[in-house]
Design a protein around this motif. Structure first.
Motif, PDB file in Angstrom:
ATOM      1  N   VAL A  89       0.828  -1.204   0.000  1.00  0.00           N
ATOM      2  CA  VAL A  89       0.000   0.000   0.000  1.00  0.00           C
ATOM      3  C   VAL A  89       0.862   1.253   0.000  1.00  0.00           C
ATOM      4  N   VAL A  90       1.928   1.274   0.785  1.00  0.00           N
ATOM      5  CA  VAL A  90       2.768   2.477   0.819  1.00  0.00           C
ATOM      6  C   VAL A  90       3.573   2.604  -0.477  1.00  0.00           C
ATOM      7  N   LEU A  91       3.920   1.487  -1.117  1.00  0.00           N
ATOM      8  CA  LEU A  91       4.585   1.565  -2.418  1.00  0.00           C
ATOM      9  C   LEU A  91       3.652   2.144  -3.466  1.00  0.00           C
ATOM     10  N   ILE A  92       2.379   1.784  -3.398  1.00  0.00           N
ATOM     11  CA  ILE A  92       1.399   2.278  -4.368  1.00  0.00           C
ATOM     12  C   ILE A  92       1.040   3.736  -4.106  1.00  0.00           C
ATOM     13  N   GLY A  93       0.817   4.082  -2.837  1.00  0.00           N
ATOM     14  CA  GLY A  93       0.330   5.417  -2.494  1.00  0.00           C
ATOM     15  C   GLY A  93       1.391   6.429  -2.127  1.00  0.00           C
ATOM     16  N   GLY A  94       2.642   5.966  -1.910  1.00  0.00           N
ATOM     17  CA  GLY A  94       3.686   6.887  -1.491  1.00  0.00           C
ATOM     18  C   GLY A  94       3.545   7.266  -0.027  1.00  0.00           C
ATOM     19  N   ALA A  95       4.351   8.212   0.406  1.00  0.00           N
ATOM     20  CA  ALA A  95       4.356   8.623   1.813  1.00  0.00           C
ATOM     21  C   ALA A  95       3.202   9.565   2.128  1.00  0.00           C
ATOM     22  N   ASP A  96       2.677   9.431   3.331  1.00  0.00           N
ATOM     23  CA  ASP A  96       1.636  10.324   3.834  1.00  0.00           C
ATOM     24  C   ASP A  96       2.306  11.361   4.731  1.00  0.00           C
ATOM     25  N   PHE A 103       8.001   4.525   3.872  1.00  0.00           N
ATOM     26  CA  PHE A 103       8.098   4.472   2.420  1.00  0.00           C
ATOM     27  C   PHE A 103       9.534   4.198   1.986  1.00  0.00           C
ATOM     28  N   ALA A 104      10.499   4.924   2.584  1.00  0.00           N
ATOM     29  CA  ALA A 104      11.908   4.743   2.222  1.00  0.00           C
ATOM     30  C   ALA A 104      12.387   3.335   2.575  1.00  0.00           C
ATOM     31  N   PHE A 149      12.553  -3.516  -1.371  1.00  0.00           N
ATOM     32  CA  PHE A 149      12.113  -4.074  -2.646  1.00  0.00           C
ATOM     33  C   PHE A 149      12.915  -3.533  -3.832  1.00  0.00           C
ATOM     34  N   ALA A 150      14.052  -2.902  -3.554  1.00  0.00           N
ATOM     35  CA  ALA A 150      14.815  -2.228  -4.605  1.00  0.00           C
ATOM     36  C   ALA A 150      15.219  -3.166  -5.737  1.00  0.00           C
ATOM     37  N   GLU A 151      15.536  -4.406  -5.423  1.00  0.00           N
ATOM     38  CA  GLU A 151      16.012  -5.342  -6.446  1.00  0.00           C
ATOM     39  C   GLU A 151      14.887  -6.092  -7.143  1.00  0.00           C
ATOM     40  N   SER A 152      13.664  -5.954  -6.652  1.00  0.00           N
ATOM     41  CA  SER A 152      12.564  -6.762  -7.182  1.00  0.00           C
ATOM     42  C   SER A 152      11.880  -6.155  -8.395  1.00  0.00           C
ATOM     43  N   GLY A 153      11.994  -4.834  -8.549  1.00  0.00           N
ATOM     44  CA  GLY A 153      11.305  -4.145  -9.638  1.00  0.00           C
ATOM     45  C   GLY A 153       9.827  -3.936  -9.383  1.00  0.00           C
ATOM     46  N   ILE A 154       9.366  -4.279  -8.177  1.00  0.00           N
ATOM     47  CA  ILE A 154       7.939  -4.229  -7.903  1.00  0.00           C
ATOM     48  C   ILE A 154       7.404  -2.800  -7.842  1.00  0.00           C
ATOM     49  N   GLU A 155       8.220  -1.843  -7.394  1.00  0.00           N
ATOM     50  CA  GLU A 155       7.734  -0.462  -7.316  1.00  0.00           C
ATOM     51  C   GLU A 155       7.449   0.091  -8.706  1.00  0.00           C
ATOM     52  N   ASP A 156       8.377  -0.104  -9.642  1.00  0.00           N
ATOM     53  CA  ASP A 156       8.148   0.369 -11.005  1.00  0.00           C
ATOM     54  C   ASP A 156       6.973  -0.354 -11.653  1.00  0.00           C
TER      55      ASP A 156
END
Length: 290
Positions: free
Chosen positions: A75-82, A96-97, A103-110
């Motif tokens: 959810v925080v990856l999708i919505g960003g920081a509040d 968020f950070a 998940f930096a190596e997974s590519g899931i955020e992009d």
């Protein structure tokens, strides 16, 4: 700056013209199969109930989720920081950070950035996962005796689920569809009502106020005059979209563009809500039920 003026053109642009829906239906009515009506190149299913067998022919992606903590990270990856959250709170810039790094190596955020439709299946299982998490937290134990405190666990469950749903609902440019179980409950006086099936009562009470649209999915038949009637033996599914419907089903249409019932096609429904779909022909409805 956290505050800015949004023009009408910005608000109505493709990136901002988003909708949040809650779709409830009894077990077996085919709620998960609604994802077949969504574009595979735009949607992703957050699968909380390992229930993709019925839609194994849908070519879109899914993300299996087995814990409430994992759901919160997505959810925080999708919505960003509040920006309103404290530095050490969930959905804060720090959270968020941390998740971005994990998940930096997974590519899931992009990957999530490339998806404009989030299909959450199901919110019923989400509350069960949240309850399992809540029972392990300090608030779920009595300060005086150290024994489990069910009321504390339910209170924590309600707060955390509502916060997660609100954060996801606020995600910019994302249409979010929550799917859940609908059950018929009869009280001690014999009065029956259709209600969403969730752990605790807070999430069920507050969810209709969070989302734009509340929709019930049911099986319908036709009476002698051609009107729709609830019929659990029928094979025809309809989406009930407006409040005050004769069947007493949960529904709400903030757009004002939907008929009382609509076909079970989410892409067509979203087009109607956004003003891109042609109005359907008026249909007769009757209150006869099973």
């Amino acid at each position: 700056m956290a505050l800015r003026i949004m023009t009408a053109d910005e608000r109505l642009s493709a990136s901002e013209n988003k909708t949040s829906l809650a779709v409830f239906g009894p077990p077996g009515v085919g709620k998960t199969t609604l994802i077949r009506t969504l574009p595979a190149d735009k949607a992703v299913c957050l699968d909380l109930e390992a229930g993709m067998k019925s839609v194994q022919d849908w070519r879109g992606p899914s993300i299996p989720i087995r814990s409430f903590s994992d759901f919160r990270d997505l959810v925080v990856l999708i919505g960003g920081a509040d920006p309103s959250q404290p530095a050490d709170g969930f959905y804060s810039a720090g959270h968020f950070a941390h998740v971005q790094k994990a998940f930096a190596e997974s590519g899931i955020e992009d990957f999530l950035k490339s998806r404009s439709i989030i299909f959450v299946d199901s919110i019923t299982d989400l509350t069960r996962q949240a309850m399992a998490w809540a029972k392990q937290q300090p608030e779920a134990f009595s300060d005086r005796t150290g024994k489990p405190d069910v009321r504390g666990a339910y209170g924590l469950l309600g707060r955390e689920v509502i916060q997660a749903l609100k954060h996801l609902q606020h995600a910019r440019g994302k249409t979010v569809i929550f799917v859940g179980v609908l059950e018929k409950v009869t009280d001690e006086f014999g009065a029956s009502a259709w209600v969403p099936q969730m752990e605790g009562s807070k999430a069920g009470r507050e969810l209709p106020g969070i989302v734009d649209q509340v929709i019930s999915m049911q099986l319908f038949g036709r009476d002698a005059e051609g009107g729709w009637v609830l019929d659990e033996k029928s094979a025809e599914r309809r989406l009930v979209c407006t409040s005050g419907n004769p069947w007493g089903l949960p529904a709400k249409d903030r757009s004002g563009r939907l008929d009382m019932t609509e076909p079970p096609d989410l892409s067509a429904l979203l087009a109607r809500i956004d003003g891109r779909g042609a109005p359907a022909a008026a249909l007769t409805t009757h209150s006869t039920s099973v």
